[in-house]
Design an enzyme around this catalytic site. Structure first.
Site, PDB file in Angstrom:
ATOM      1  N   SER A 282      -7.302   2.127  -3.005  1.00  0.00           N
ATOM      2  CA  SER A 282      -7.854   3.118  -2.077  1.00  0.00           C
ATOM      3  C   SER A 282      -8.832   2.601  -1.041  1.00  0.00           C
ATOM      4  CB  SER A 282      -8.517   4.253  -2.847  1.00  0.00           C
ATOM      5  OG  SER A 282      -7.537   5.160  -3.258  1.00  0.00           O
TER       6      SER A 282
ATOM      7  N   LYS B 185     -17.948   7.793   1.487  1.00  0.00           N
ATOM      8  CA  LYS B 185     -16.848   8.581   0.925  1.00  0.00           C
ATOM      9  C   LYS B 185     -17.417   9.752   0.127  1.00  0.00           C
ATOM     10  CE  LYS B 185     -12.546   7.847  -1.732  1.00  0.00           C
ATOM     11  NZ  LYS B 185     -11.717   6.842  -2.443  1.00  0.00           N
TER      12      LYS B 185
ATOM     13  N   SER C 264      -6.898   6.438  -0.888  1.00  0.00           N
ATOM     14  CA  SER C 264      -7.563   7.716  -0.736  1.00  0.00           C
ATOM     15  C   SER C 264      -8.782   7.678   0.178  1.00  0.00           C
ATOM     16  CB  SER C 264      -7.999   8.260  -2.109  1.00  0.00           C
ATOM     17  OG  SER C 264      -8.952   7.392  -2.701  1.00  0.00           O
TER      18      SER C 264
HETATM   19  N1  GLN Z   1      -3.139   5.622  -4.295  1.00  0.00           N
HETATM   20  C1  GLN Z   1      -3.528   5.347  -5.654  1.00  0.00           C
HETATM   21  C2  GLN Z   1      -3.467   6.588  -6.475  1.00  0.00           C
HETATM   22  O1  GLN Z   1      -3.139   7.612  -5.942  1.00  0.00           O
HETATM   23  C3  GLN Z   1      -4.863   4.713  -5.692  1.00  0.00           C
HETATM   24  C4  GLN Z   1      -5.985   5.671  -5.632  1.00  0.00           C
HETATM   25  C5  GLN Z   1      -7.312   5.010  -5.645  1.00  0.00           C
HETATM   26  O2  GLN Z   1      -7.425   3.778  -5.563  1.00  0.00           O
HETATM   27  N2  GLN Z   1      -8.324   5.812  -5.804  1.00  0.00           N
HETATM   28  O3  GLN Z   1      -3.722   6.569  -7.655  1.00  0.00           O
END
Ligand code: GLN
Length: 487
Positions: free
Chosen positions: A181, A82, A157
């Site tokens: 994410s 990532k 994400s």
């Molecule tokens: N979708 C969640 C957010 O937007 C989780 C993001 C993540 O785990 N980095 O905060």
């Protein structure tokens, strides 16, 4: 052997390791096979932001190590990373314009560990900017598409890391998980994703989003592969003061030979927005586990319904302070304004996308004097209650359960654009994943089959949660569940 001799569709880390050691194919041939798939599929899927130019050189080194008798299970294994983890000398942008040309000056601890293990890094994967989002639509470099249906999002994400594995463009990948994410995109792309216990894996060299919630974890095709990768990256690290000492892991088997009990927070699953097909798939999944000897028990987690509300106070508060460092002076983009404050405004105004700016504003607001107690302290108090709910549910002296199960995502993958302008709808995608980050417990998403009518044929996943540092229990139930699906 030519480029096409490696049938990558059915490879796992374990089987690949055996093939590499046994000489069925070389690490170079393997890397070539993956590069070919990436070349074919990435223009449409956009899982990778960059494919590294030194993949062959890395594979050559892996082949030398194999020739010299190296037995590490990850030697020669092609992995995607990532874009928020530092690899020395490579760009790391967190899919943001503000870091478009930023090159890492050191390796993240997870990268150091994987380099020592002999893994081959294929490239860096797309993500929501600074890991804020659930669809990878918040990337400054275009959306990633779901390999199962390119009109749909891959989740986020870590959408690029999930899609890379799902399209057979990597054997495994690393993601980061602050509120879901790793697990949510894994579920929507039909792969396995593990968010380890808070502190199990060092975050040194991970770009911080919300420091009390962030964890790095593996995204793989099987539970066994996630276990291998987890053990390769975990461990105490003096560069991350929140990393846990190595002896804290309670791996071992007080449960050996006993039927494990899975708790289902039924009332929580009654929540609005749970797709009917997802509910049916989840119930069928629990039936399968029951047939394999697990006891399924209804449990109450009275405060879990407040997880998302607490998360959307705590996360922006921490993110707004963590992102203060991108000021045009220390890292990345610089845009001149009419004075110092003007410099900040133009650099951050142009460098950050909409969602990142929204969260910085929210975070600054909840931390501002007068609101700190009302919002931030209140959210932390709720966090304690949620942690206690989990402790009570798992409490062995109270006849507690060993594992808690929920669907990973309330819906299958939605279509690109469907929720982009509706942040609240987008935030609801995390309803089942956020509680594990709030409580710091480990959680694993395992594919549970395909959705039926409506969005026919889209991957779904079940999430298992365990007490702190009991990843071993997750791997056990995860493997049993995988087997129950193929049986
Ligand atoms: N979708 C969640 C957010 O937007 C989780 C993001 C993540 O785990 N980095 O905060």
């Amino acid at each position: 052997m030519g480029r096409n001799t490696v049938d990558i569709k059915n490879l796992t880390i374990k089987s690949t390791h055996e093939s590499l050691i046994g000489g069925d194919f070389s690490a170079q041939e393997l890397a070539e096979a993956y590069l070919k798939v990436i070349e074919e599929k990435n223009p449409e899927i956009n899982a990778y932001l960059e494919v590294f130019d030194d993949v062959s050189a890395q594979a050559v080194r892996a082949d030398e190590r194999i020739k010299n008798g190296e037995k590490n299970p990850l030697v020669g294994i092609p992995i995607a990373i990532k874009d928020n983890m530092l690899i020395k000398g490579k760009v790391a942008s967190s899919a943001s314009k503000i870091l478009e040309h930023y090159k890492a000056v050191y390796d993240a601890t997870v990268i150091t560990k994987l380099k020592e293990a002999g893994a081959v890094f294929l490239g860096r994967t797309n993500m929501d900017e600074f890991a804020m989002g659930s669809s990878t639509e918040n990337s400054a470099y275009g959306v990633t598409r779901n390999p199962h249906d390119p009109s749909r999002i891959p989740g986020g994400s870590s959408g690029g890391s999930a899609a890379a594995v799902a399209m057979d463009g990597a054997l495994a990948s690393l993601g980061s998980d602050t509120g879901g994410s790793i697990r949510q995109p894994a579920s929507l792309c039909g792969i396995v994703g593990l968010k380890p216990t808070y502190g199990a894996v060092s975050r040194h060299g991970l770009m911080a989003m919300a420091s009390s919630l962030d964890q790095i974890g593996p995204m793989t095709k099987t539970v066994g592969d996630a276990e291998i990768l987890f053990h390769a990256i975990r461990g105490a690290d003096e560069m991350d003061s929140t990393s846990a000492p190595d002896d804290v892991h309670a791996f071992g088997a007080d449960e050996k030979g006993r039927a494990l009990v899975i708790g289902v927070p039924t009332a929580f699953l009654e929540a609005d927005g749970l797709d009917e097909g997802v509910r049916e798939n989840f119930n069928a999944s629990m039936d399968k586990l029951r047939e394999r000897g697990y006891e399924i028990r209804e449990i109450a987690l009275p405060n879990i319904a407040y997880s998302l509300a607490a998360y959307y106070i705590i996360m922006p508060a921490e993110a707004s302070t963590n992102l203060a460092r991108y000021d045009g002076v220390r890292y990345g983009l610089y845009k001149e304004g009419k004075d110092l404050i003007g410099d900040y405004a133009s650099t951050r105004g142009e460098g950050f996308g909409r969602e990142v700016r929204r969260r910085i504003l929210l975070g600054a607001y909840v931390l501002s004097s007068g609101y700190y107690d009302a919002y931030y302290n209140k959210a932390n108090a709720v966090r304690k209650l949620i942690r206690r709910d989990f402790e009570a549910a798992f409490d062995p002296s109270g006849g507690g359960v060993h594992i808690i199960a929920t669907p990973t995502s309330p819906t299958p993958a939605f279509t690109i654009g469907e929720r982009k302008d509706d942040p609240l709808q987008m935030y609801l995608a995390d309803i089942f994943t956020v509680p594990a980050n709030i409580a710091g417990i480990p959680a694993l998403s395992v594919p549970s089959g395909l959705s039926g009518d409506g969005a026919a044929g889209l991957p779904l996943g079940v999430q298992f949660m365990a007490p702190h540092f009991r990843e071993d229990v997750l791997f056990k139930v995860g493997k049993d569940f995988e087997q129950s699906l193929t049986a």
